[in-house]
Every structure is written in C-alpha cells, then in structure tokens.
Design a protein around this motif. Structure first.
Motif, mmCIF file in Angstrom:
data_model
loop_
_atom_site.group_PDB
_atom_site.id
_atom_site.type_symbol
_atom_site.label_atom_id
_atom_site.label_comp_id
_atom_site.label_asym_id
_atom_site.label_seq_id
_atom_site.Cartn_x
_atom_site.Cartn_y
_atom_site.Cartn_z
ATOM 1 N N GLN A 60 0.846 -1.193 0.000
ATOM 2 C CA GLN A 60 0.000 0.000 0.000
ATOM 3 C C GLN A 60 0.881 1.241 0.000
ATOM 4 N N THR A 61 0.496 2.206 -0.824
ATOM 5 C CA THR A 61 1.250 3.461 -0.866
ATOM 6 C C THR A 61 0.788 4.371 0.264
ATOM 7 N N GLY A 62 1.760 5.005 0.910
ATOM 8 C CA GLY A 62 1.458 5.926 1.999
ATOM 9 C C GLY A 62 2.064 7.275 1.712
ATOM 10 N N GLU A 63 2.303 8.046 2.749
ATOM 11 C CA GLU A 63 2.889 9.378 2.597
ATOM 12 C C GLU A 63 4.400 9.256 2.432
ATOM 13 N N GLY A 64 4.803 9.118 1.177
ATOM 14 C CA GLY A 64 6.237 9.036 0.894
ATOM 15 C C GLY A 64 6.833 7.670 1.130
ATOM 16 N N ASN A 65 6.004 6.619 1.289
ATOM 17 C CA ASN A 65 6.541 5.278 1.498
ATOM 18 C C ASN A 65 5.581 4.247 0.944
ATOM 19 N N ILE A 66 6.062 3.000 0.936
ATOM 20 C CA ILE A 66 5.210 1.872 0.545
ATOM 21 C C ILE A 66 5.133 0.928 1.732
ATOM 22 N N LEU A 81 9.474 8.616 -5.715
ATOM 23 C CA LEU A 81 8.260 9.059 -6.394
ATOM 24 C C LEU A 81 8.325 8.713 -7.884
ATOM 25 N N GLY A 82 7.285 8.034 -8.378
ATOM 26 C CA GLY A 82 7.185 7.719 -9.801
ATOM 27 C C GLY A 82 7.774 6.384 -10.203
ATOM 28 N N SER A 83 8.570 5.745 -9.340
ATOM 29 C CA SER A 83 9.180 4.459 -9.683
ATOM 30 C C SER A 83 8.225 3.326 -9.325
ATOM 31 N N LEU A 84 8.242 2.282 -10.132
ATOM 32 C CA LEU A 84 7.393 1.115 -9.925
ATOM 33 C C LEU A 84 8.214 0.040 -9.215
ATOM 34 N N ASP A 118 1.733 10.228 -6.385
ATOM 35 C CA ASP A 118 1.444 11.607 -5.991
ATOM 36 C C ASP A 118 2.280 11.992 -4.778
ATOM 37 N N ASP A 119 2.716 13.252 -4.806
ATOM 38 C CA ASP A 119 3.449 13.809 -3.669
ATOM 39 C C ASP A 119 2.521 14.797 -2.967
ATOM 40 N N ASN A 120 1.841 14.293 -1.927
ATOM 41 C CA ASN A 120 0.893 15.130 -1.192
ATOM 42 C C ASN A 120 1.440 15.599 0.157
ATOM 43 N N ILE A 121 2.721 15.369 0.367
ATOM 44 C CA ILE A 121 3.301 15.712 1.660
ATOM 45 C C ILE A 121 3.780 17.154 1.636
ATOM 46 N N LYS A 122 3.261 17.971 2.531
ATOM 47 C CA LYS A 122 3.672 19.371 2.609
ATOM 48 C C LYS A 122 5.026 19.470 3.292
ATOM 49 N N PRO A 123 5.865 20.404 2.808
ATOM 50 C CA PRO A 123 7.168 20.583 3.484
ATOM 51 C C PRO A 123 6.961 21.158 4.876
ATOM 52 N N LYS A 124 7.875 20.861 5.762
ATOM 53 C CA LYS A 124 7.845 21.385 7.124
ATOM 54 C C LYS A 124 8.982 22.372 7.306
ATOM 55 N N PHE A 125 8.637 23.564 7.812
ATOM 56 C CA PHE A 125 9.652 24.584 8.063
ATOM 57 C C PHE A 125 10.264 24.330 9.437
#
Length: 418
Positions: free
Chosen positions: A310-316, A360-363, A390-397
C-alpha cells in the motif's frame, strides 16, 4: 678558570656500575671533565674516565664490582676550551656490593597442598634489608623467580600441578639491589587433587538448528582443566541413553579453559536433542554434567501468500500474515523498474514493513521469504506491486540556518531549513 660545581650519584651508597654526574661551569665553555677515585686510606688516585662536557655536565659509568666495600673519595677536574684547569672537587661515596646474609629455611613449617606450596624461613637482622625472593628450580637446573615479599617471612607459591615434586630456594636482597647468599634448596611434593572442575558457560543456549551446532564450553578448576566430554541423546526422560560426540582436549592445561566443537546434525533425526558436557581436570576429576536442549529442524516454514503493498505518505507499506509459529524473521526483496530482478532490501521480525527508500514515480515489486529459528527458508511469497504516484506531503519549516539572537552583517544571506 672553570669550576666544578658538584658530583652526584643516584644514591650515596653505590654498587655495581654506578652512574656519576659531574657539573661544571666556565665563563666561556667547559671542554672536558676527568673523574678519579681512591680509598680514604690511600694516597694514589685511579682514573674513572675523562669525558667531554655537554650543557654543563658530564656523565661517567663507574664500575665498582671489583672494589672492596667501603668509603671512596671521588675527585673531578674540569678543563675549559683554552686549557685552563679547575681546582679539584672531591666528594665521598660508600661502595656496597655485598647482599644480606644467607636465608635459613624453616623446613618444619613448609607445607604442600594439591596446587600450592607454602614456604617459610627465619627473619634476617641486616639493617640494609630490602626484600626476599623465592626461586623455583627448572628442569635444566636453572632457577626462576616466582614471588617476592618484604613484609613477611613466608610465601604461597600457587598454580602448581598436583602429585608433582617442586624445588625452591630463598634469597635476600638489600635496599640497593645487592643479591645475598641463597638458602639451601628444599624439595616438596604437592598432594593429589580431589576437587572437581566446574562448567561455567555452555553455548549456544537452547535453540533450533538445521545443519550444525557450534558448541562453546568454558570450565574452571583449582588446578587445570584438561578436556571436555560431549555426548548427545534423543531421550527426554531422566534415564537418557547417551552417545559420544567428542572429547575435546585443551591446547594447554590451565585453570580456566574454553573448548569449541562444531556438531554436525545434518543427518540426524528432526526433533529434540540433548547435549551433555562434562569437564575433566588434569587429575581425572570430572565436573557435574550440564545438559542443554536443542531442536533439529530442517523443515522450511510455510511461504507467505497474502503479501500486499500500500502506498502511503512518501513510502510503501508492506503487510502480510505470519504463517508459522517458529518463524524468526522475514527477508524482504525488491525489484525496481523492469520487475523480475530482485535484490535484498531488508530484514525484519514484524508482520509489516515500511519501504521509506521508495522514490516518487518508480514502480516497485516485492517478495518476502520467511526464515525460522533453525535458519530454514520458505519459498518466495506472492508478488506485490506498488508505485508512489502523488506527492501530497507538505514541506515542514524547521528554522533558519542562523540561530536566533546571533549577530549578522548587513544584507545577510539566510537559508531556510525544511
């Protein structure tokens, strides 16, 4: 004219080859210094040596071994680079090359046990006494120092072998290291050893194995551990039938020893197996038996059949079900892009894994292998495929590169850390 400022030695009582230092000075430079000696009753001086002067001093090696004990006068004279000679400088030293008197053993109170001998002797009255030394006779007739003492008239010589003759002598030294006359020799026999050794460690601890068990046994004894006996049994009851594995002999007999053996179980029946270890000392005494229980297991665990990705926020996120109770870990394999060429990604002992290195984007395609406690591996699991699209993760300052309150120049360059 140069001037000799002093004659010094490491101590006022000197012996053997003594190091003598002469200090001198001149308005320009001191070239050489000569040193002589004579007894207080003689009128003839004898040359110790002549030495060049470096940094205001010269060092001499005065061999006193052939001189009679007593007081000697040393005389030093310095010569500068123009040939001017100083007035002689004299100082008295005592030469002492004689050790303390002969040691008398108290033979009636010298005793022997199985692994040590206690020696006792009478005290000495020499005022310049330094210490006693106990020496043990070697097979070639020479002696080796095995202990010293200055506060007692006795010594325990330890780490000896049982049922063996040993010969010793005692000699005294004075406070400047002169050796005295040795005592008469004494020969004593150690007693038989009746103390059994003990096993202090038995590795590996209980576990399953599929091909070999690398055994390590540590044992200790009051004298010396000579070997360890290994046996095995399939019987779980108290009255086991034991079969010999090996007797491992120590490379050198000593009070503490470690023994290693690789036990091949590849052709043995699967199931529980018991391994017994018994340590043996140099006198034949045996330790209590220590038994470890192991499992011979060559049956591979069931393959995982429900691997999902399953794809998550920046990981599988990989998820699966544990299929065998004795599974110890899982090996995760991943293929990228073309799919089919797998390489090891990681190991874990849980029933899920997050691949945070996925791009991101690699299978990616994944398979896992279950490994049990004996090291048996299952077949590959089903294949699970996933891709982070998709890259839905917002950057953190996280802050600026310059700390709050720091001094900065005009028009500073700031860098934000995200």
């Amino acid at each position: 004219m140069p001037e000799v400022k002093g004659i010094t030695a490491e101590k006022d009582r000197i012996n053997k080859t003594a190091k003598i230092t002469v200090a001198a000075e001149d308005n320009l430079s001191v070239d050489t210094i000569s040193l002589e000696y004579m007894t207080l009753l003689d009128e003839e001086w004898f040359l110790v040596g002549e030495s060049s002067c470096k940094d205001g001093s010269a060092v001499f090696e005065w061999d006193t071994t052939d001189l009679i004990d007593g007081s000697y006068k040393l005389r030093a004279t310095a010569v500068d680079s123009n040939g001017n000679k100083s007035l002689p400088f004299e100082k008295i030293f005592t030469v002492d090359n004689t050790g303390i008197s002969k040691i008398v053993l108290d033979k009636d109170n010298c005793t022997a046990a199985s692994t040590h001998i206690t020696l006792r002797w009478n005290d000495v009255t020499d005022t310049d006494f330094g210490y006693f030394a106990v020496e043990q006779k070697n097979e070639d007739g020479t002696f080796t120092e095995v202990g010293t003492t200055k506060d007692t008239t006795g010594l325990h010589v330890q780490k000896l072998m049982p049922d063996k003759e040993y010969t010793f002598r005692v000699v005294g030294y004075d406070d400047i290291g002169n050796r005295g006359e040795e005592s008469d020799e004494i020969t004593l026999s150690t007693k038989s050893d009746t103390i059994s050794p003990a096993i202090t460690a038995f590795y590996p601890e209980s576990k399953a194995f599929n091909s070999k068990i690398d055994i390590s046994i540590s044992a200790a004894d009051n004298a010396a551990v000579s070997s360890v006996k290994l046996r095995y049994s399939y019987d779980s009851g108290d009255d086991k039938v034991w079969y010999d594995i090996a007797e491992i002999t120590a490379d050198s007999e000593k009070a503490e020893n470690t023994f290693k053996h690789s036990f091949d179980v590849l052709s043995m029946n699967e199931g529980k197996i018991y391994i017994q270890a018994i340590a043996v000392d140099s006198s034949g005494n045996e330790s209590n038996a220590v038994v470890n229980e192991y499992i011979v297991d060559r049956t591979a665990p069931e393959a995982v059949s429900d691997l999902t990705a399953q794809t998550g926020e920046g990981n599988i996120h990989l998820i699966w079900t544990v299929t065998s109770e004795d599974t110890e870990k899982f090996v995760i394999y991943r293929s990228e892009g073309s799919l089919g060429s797998y390489s090891k990604l990681a190991e874990c002992s849980t029933k899920d894994y997050y691949d945070t290195s996925a791009k991101l984007g690699s299978l990616y395609s994944y398979k896992i292998v279950a490994v049990d406690m004996a090291g048996n591996k299952s077949e590959y699991s089903n294949e699970a495929i996933a891709q982070i699209t998709d890259d839905n993760i917002k950057p953190k300052f996280l802050g600026f590169s310059i700390k709050s309150g720091s001094s900065v120049p005009a028009n500073p360059k700031l860098k934000a850390v995200t």
